[in-house]
Structures are given as C-alpha cells and as structure tokens.
Design a protein around this motif. Structure first.
Motif, PDB file in Angstrom:
ATOM      1  N   THR A   1      18.041  47.675  86.973  1.00  0.00           N
ATOM      2  CA  THR A   1      18.108  46.838  85.781  1.00  0.00           C
ATOM      3  C   THR A   1      18.532  45.453  86.185  1.00  0.00           C
ATOM      4  O   THR A   1      19.292  45.265  87.130  1.00  0.00           O
ATOM      5  CB  THR A   1      19.107  47.379  84.740  1.00  0.00           C
ATOM      6  N   LEU A   2      18.024  44.463  85.481  1.00  0.00           N
ATOM      7  CA  LEU A   2      18.309  43.074  85.805  1.00  0.00           C
ATOM      8  C   LEU A   2      18.855  42.393  84.569  1.00  0.00           C
ATOM      9  O   LEU A   2      18.256  42.462  83.504  1.00  0.00           O
ATOM     10  CB  LEU A   2      17.016  42.373  86.255  1.00  0.00           C
TER      11      LEU A   2
ATOM     12  N   THR B   1      23.729  44.665  76.661  1.00  0.00           N
ATOM     13  CA  THR B   1      24.158  46.031  76.924  1.00  0.00           C
ATOM     14  C   THR B   1      23.513  46.548  78.205  1.00  0.00           C
ATOM     15  O   THR B   1      22.331  46.307  78.439  1.00  0.00           O
ATOM     16  CB  THR B   1      23.818  46.979  75.756  1.00  0.00           C
ATOM     17  N   PRO B   2      24.273  47.259  79.040  1.00  0.00           N
ATOM     18  CA  PRO B   2      23.683  47.830  80.260  1.00  0.00           C
ATOM     19  C   PRO B   2      22.947  49.137  80.000  1.00  0.00           C
ATOM     20  O   PRO B   2      22.411  49.735  80.932  1.00  0.00           O
ATOM     21  CB  PRO B   2      24.916  48.068  81.139  1.00  0.00           C
ATOM     22  N   PHE B   3      22.891  49.603  78.749  1.00  0.00           N
ATOM     23  CA  PHE B   3      22.307  50.898  78.454  1.00  0.00           C
ATOM     24  C   PHE B   3      20.865  50.806  77.958  1.00  0.00           C
ATOM     25  O   PHE B   3      20.299  51.784  77.482  1.00  0.00           O
ATOM     26  CB  PHE B   3      23.189  51.654  77.452  1.00  0.00           C
TER      27      PHE B   3
ATOM     28  N   LYS C   1      24.454  38.039  87.012  1.00  0.00           N
ATOM     29  CA  LYS C   1      25.050  39.366  86.887  1.00  0.00           C
ATOM     30  C   LYS C   1      23.937  40.414  86.892  1.00  0.00           C
ATOM     31  O   LYS C   1      23.033  40.366  86.066  1.00  0.00           O
ATOM     32  CB  LYS C   1      25.844  39.430  85.582  1.00  0.00           C
ATOM     33  N   LEU C   2      24.015  41.340  87.828  1.00  0.00           N
ATOM     34  CA  LEU C   2      23.017  42.390  87.977  1.00  0.00           C
ATOM     35  C   LEU C   2      23.688  43.735  87.786  1.00  0.00           C
ATOM     36  O   LEU C   2      24.711  44.004  88.404  1.00  0.00           O
ATOM     37  CB  LEU C   2      22.388  42.326  89.367  1.00  0.00           C
ATOM     38  N   GLN C   3      23.091  44.587  86.947  1.00  0.00           N
ATOM     39  CA  GLN C   3      23.701  45.882  86.667  1.00  0.00           C
ATOM     40  C   GLN C   3      22.658  46.979  86.560  1.00  0.00           C
ATOM     41  O   GLN C   3      21.480  46.700  86.337  1.00  0.00           O
ATOM     42  CB  GLN C   3      24.478  45.830  85.348  1.00  0.00           C
ATOM     43  N   GLU C   4      23.130  48.214  86.685  1.00  0.00           N
ATOM     44  CA  GLU C   4      22.297  49.383  86.459  1.00  0.00           C
ATOM     45  C   GLU C   4      22.773  50.119  85.209  1.00  0.00           C
ATOM     46  O   GLU C   4      23.928  50.022  84.831  1.00  0.00           O
ATOM     47  CB  GLU C   4      22.393  50.346  87.642  1.00  0.00           C
ATOM     48  N   ASN C   5      21.880  50.876  84.619  1.00  0.00           N
ATOM     49  CA  ASN C   5      22.224  51.758  83.510  1.00  0.00           C
ATOM     50  C   ASN C   5      22.790  53.050  84.103  1.00  0.00           C
ATOM     51  O   ASN C   5      22.106  54.067  84.201  1.00  0.00           O
ATOM     52  CB  ASN C   5      20.989  52.038  82.650  1.00  0.00           C
ATOM     53  N   VAL C   6      24.055  53.008  84.505  1.00  0.00           N
ATOM     54  CA  VAL C   6      24.650  54.137  85.223  1.00  0.00           C
ATOM     55  C   VAL C   6      24.946  55.313  84.301  1.00  0.00           C
ATOM     56  O   VAL C   6      25.039  56.449  84.758  1.00  0.00           O
ATOM     57  CB  VAL C   6      25.937  53.703  85.969  1.00  0.00           C
TER      58      VAL C   6
END
Length: 444
Positions: A6-7, A395-397, A425-430
């Motif tokens: 996810t970006l 939201t990261p979801f 800011k880079l995140q994953e939908n963990v």
C-alpha cells in the motif's frame, strides 16, 4: 505468494475503525524451507490492541520514585520511604504537558526495581503511605488516573517484576504478591491501557536471584481483569527495540520468531532483542513460532530516566528528538518520550518546553496531506481495478494488492499541483494482510 503493498503519501495521523480481532501466530514445521517461512510469516496478524497501539505512534513516560530523591537510576530496596515528599506535585500539569505535545497516553512508573509503590498498596509498607507526602494519605496512581480522565488520555502503568525490597522475591510466593499488586492497579483506577513489565532483573545474571515467574498466570489475571489491556516489555504484546536511545533498526519487522509455545509468553527463549537483523527471514528460520510483536523505543529527554540535578543542562536537542521520531516511528516502531519530575514533583520547565516544541514540529509536519485528491495510476503488478483514492486516504485499511506470485508492483502518484515535500509515509494494510513488503523504492 500473495504480496501486499500500500502506498500513502500522507502527513497526518492514522485513523480508521478497528475490528476486535485477536493476534494470529504460526507454529513453524521442523526444518522449514525459506519459501515456507516467507509464506507463513505473511499469515501472522496483529490483535486489535496492537493495531490501536501502533497507530498512536507515541506514549509518554513519567519516572518518579525513590531514585528521584537519591540520585540513583536503580535503587537498592533499602531506601527509607520518608525520603519521598514531592510537595509541589501536580499530576494534571504532567498529563497536560504530554497532551500539549500531541501524545495520547501516559505511562507512570508505579513501582520500580527498588519495590517502592507510589500507591498505598496494602501488601507492603514500602509505599507512599509510609511517606510524609500528602501526610501519608497520597495516591499518585489515582492522581495521574484522574488527570488522564480529565484530559482524555490513556492511563498506562509500569509495575516492575523485579522487586529488591520484597522478601518473597525469588520464591513462588512472589507470584502471589505480584498478582495482588496487579489486582490493586487493575481494579481501583479505571481502565488501564497498557501494563509495562520491565525485563530488568528478572534473570539472575542481573538480580543475582533466580525467580520462578508464572508469566502465564500473571498475564491471564491481567487479561481477566481488563481484557483490553496491552502487555508490554517482558510480555507478549510489545517488545523492546533493543536500546534506550530512541533509535530503531532500518527495518523493524512486526512478524518475529520465538521459541516459546505458550500464548501469553513472558521471558523469551532463543530471542535476542539487540540482533541487527531481528525478524529477517534468516532470523525467523531459526525459530519455532512466528508472532506479531511490534517494538517500542524509549527516549529519556535527559541522560537518565529519573531526575538528577547533574543533568539539568543535558537535555536532548530538538534535532535529536525529531531524528528519533523518524528512526523509530519512521521505521515501524513506537516512541516513548520520558519526563522526569524533580524532587519538588514539578517537571523542569526546560524539559516540558522541549517536549512540547517537539510535538508541535511533528504536528506541523502532518498538517498538509499533499496526496489527498492526487491521481494514482496502476503502472504494473496490481490486481483488479481499485479506486485510486483508497491508497491516498487517511486509513491504512483500504489498499491495493497484487495477485499470487507477483513480487513487485508500481504505482504512479500525480499531485494536484507541484508541491515541496520532504516526508513520505508508506504503510501496509497489516490488519488484513500482515507484513509483506520487503522493500519500497521511490522515484520523483
């Protein structure tokens, strides 16, 4: 393997609804292949508690106790409670300082290794009830809990497992003593967001005492009394980053390997928190079980955790604090800035101002989200046709993902207009997919 990437080019705090899911851990087969470990590591999931904790980024820390009055970092357990008399203590000012710095919860040291309790525990006389503070009628845990309620802050408590004062330490009977104190803290002060179980002295190489901790019983009691409480430190929800400098690894993996088999594990076997490649596939291949185990980095604003006059001119710079933000939170850990009240009970003005200045810098950094409304184009590697705004929302979801077997994907983000940015800011939908991305690359 199903990859998840996810970006999000955002400068704002995360938000979004959480589902009350429990953590998912995986037992590794004997002699697994590298491919098996990679696949199984992506199946590990966080609990709803851990998700909430990680989105908060920072919690505040307050160290006050016997050491505040002796100048020590670790006491001996033989200190006289009459030393404790912070006559100008105002817990509301403490909590408001953290609130003004943009921090949403406070960890109070309720008992450090010397065994002195800042609440009137009925299981020992080594407490504030034996001190002159508030004429022996004081209860610092209550004052901080009340202040947290007033300012809508999470109450967190540190209860040292190692106790140099208690005579039963080193025997099975100490488990009863410790659980009694847990019961006091978890039944008399309202919701407790996090319990801190420091690992110092819990092994005989530091304390000189072999203590048979019944961790499963201790943690089960905590969860029974407050099901939502986080268990941090020498505990199963949150791990130590490996130093006390506010620094993290370049890659801080949440999926970690352990050799413990119990669900609520305490002292870890075959686990080195200072390992430079902790959580890498090479590291995981040597372990028996994979768990979701995010990290936290403590950051005392002074040289030590407790107040010492010699450190009055030794406060960490704003640059150090901001660098620590990026070297922990920016690398997938949480940050815990610490304030040290002086013997009067006041937080030194210089310390308080430094923390608030730091918080304002971080708040300003997040003020403008340049990715909001940007056009996102799937260049390669993505599955299906997903609305572009789901990877630039708050939201990261919500996210894009790739089909099985795809190990690289590219997305192009076109801003609405040219902008000068220095944070991405880079995140994953963990929550839904665990931790899968091994490398990010950004071209501008």
């Amino acid at each position: 393997m199903k990859k998840k990437l996810t970006l999000a080019v955002i400068l704002s705090l995360l938000s979004g609804g959480l589902v009350a899911q429990e953590a998912v851990s995986i037992t590794l087969p004997d002699n697994p292949s590298r491919e098996e470990v990679v696949r199984l590591a992506t199946e590990v999931r966080p609990s709803y508690r851990q998700l909430d904790y990680q989105q908060r980024e920072m919690l505040g820390f307050i160290h006050i106790g016997m050491n505040t009055f002796t100048g020590a970092e670790w006491g001996t357990g033989k200190e006289n409670p009459s030393l404790f008399n912070p006559s100008q203590l105002d817990a509301e000012k403490w909590v408001k300082t953290f609130k003004d710095a943009g921090i949403t919860g406070v960890i109070l040291v309720a008992k450090h290794h010397d065994g002195f309790c800042v609440w009137p525990s009925k299981y020992t006389s080594h407490t504030v009830a034996s001190s002159p503070w508030r004429n022996g009628k004081g209860d610092l845990v209550k004052e901080v809990a009340d202040a947290c309620r007033k300012y809508d802050m999470k109450l967190c408590l540190y209860l040292s497992p190692w106790d140099m004062h208690e005579k039963t330490y080193g025997t099975k009977a100490y488990n009863d003593y410790y659980i009694h104190q847990l019961e006091e803290l978890l039944t008399n002060y309202g919701p407790v967001y996090l319990l801190w179980f420091d690992g110092a002295g819990t092994t005989n190489d530091v304390s000189g005492v072999e203590m048979p901790f019944d961790w499963e019983r201790i943690f089960s009691k905590a969860r029974k009394l407050q099901p939502d409480v986080l268990l941090s430190g020498n505990a199963p929800d949150i791990r130590w980053v490996g130093n006390e400098k506010g620094k993290g690894r370049e890659t801080e993996w949440c999926a970690q390997g352990i050799n413990n088999t119990e669900t609520l594990f305490g002292a870890l076997t075959g686990y080195n928190p200072t390992l430079h490649n902790l959580g890498s596939i090479d590291d995981l291949m040597k372990k028996k079980r994979l768990v979701w185990y995010p990290s936290r980095g403590g950051l005392p604003l002074r040289k030590g955790w407790f107040y010492n006059k010699r450190d009055d001119d030794n406060i960490k710079s704003l640059k150090y604090l901001v660098d620590s933000y990026f070297e922990t939170i920016g690398q997938n850990a949480n940050l815990l800035p610490n304030l040290s009240p002086d013997p009067t009970g006041r937080i030194p003005e210089k310390d308080a101002n430094r923390l608030i200045q730091f918080g304002k810098i971080i708040s300003r950094m997040k003020q403008t989200d340049y990715a909001k409304g940007a056009t996102v184009k799937a260049v390669s590697g993505w599955e299906g046709s997903t609305p572009s705004d789901v990877i630039t929302d708050d939201t990261p979801f919500t996210s894009w993902h790739t089909p099985n077997g795809t190990t690289a994907a590219v997305a192009e983000v076109q801003l609405r207009q040219p902008a000068m940015i220095n944070v991405i800011k880079l995140q994953e939908n963990v929550r839904d997919f665990g931790q899968r991305v091994e490398h990010f690359a950004i071209d501008v």
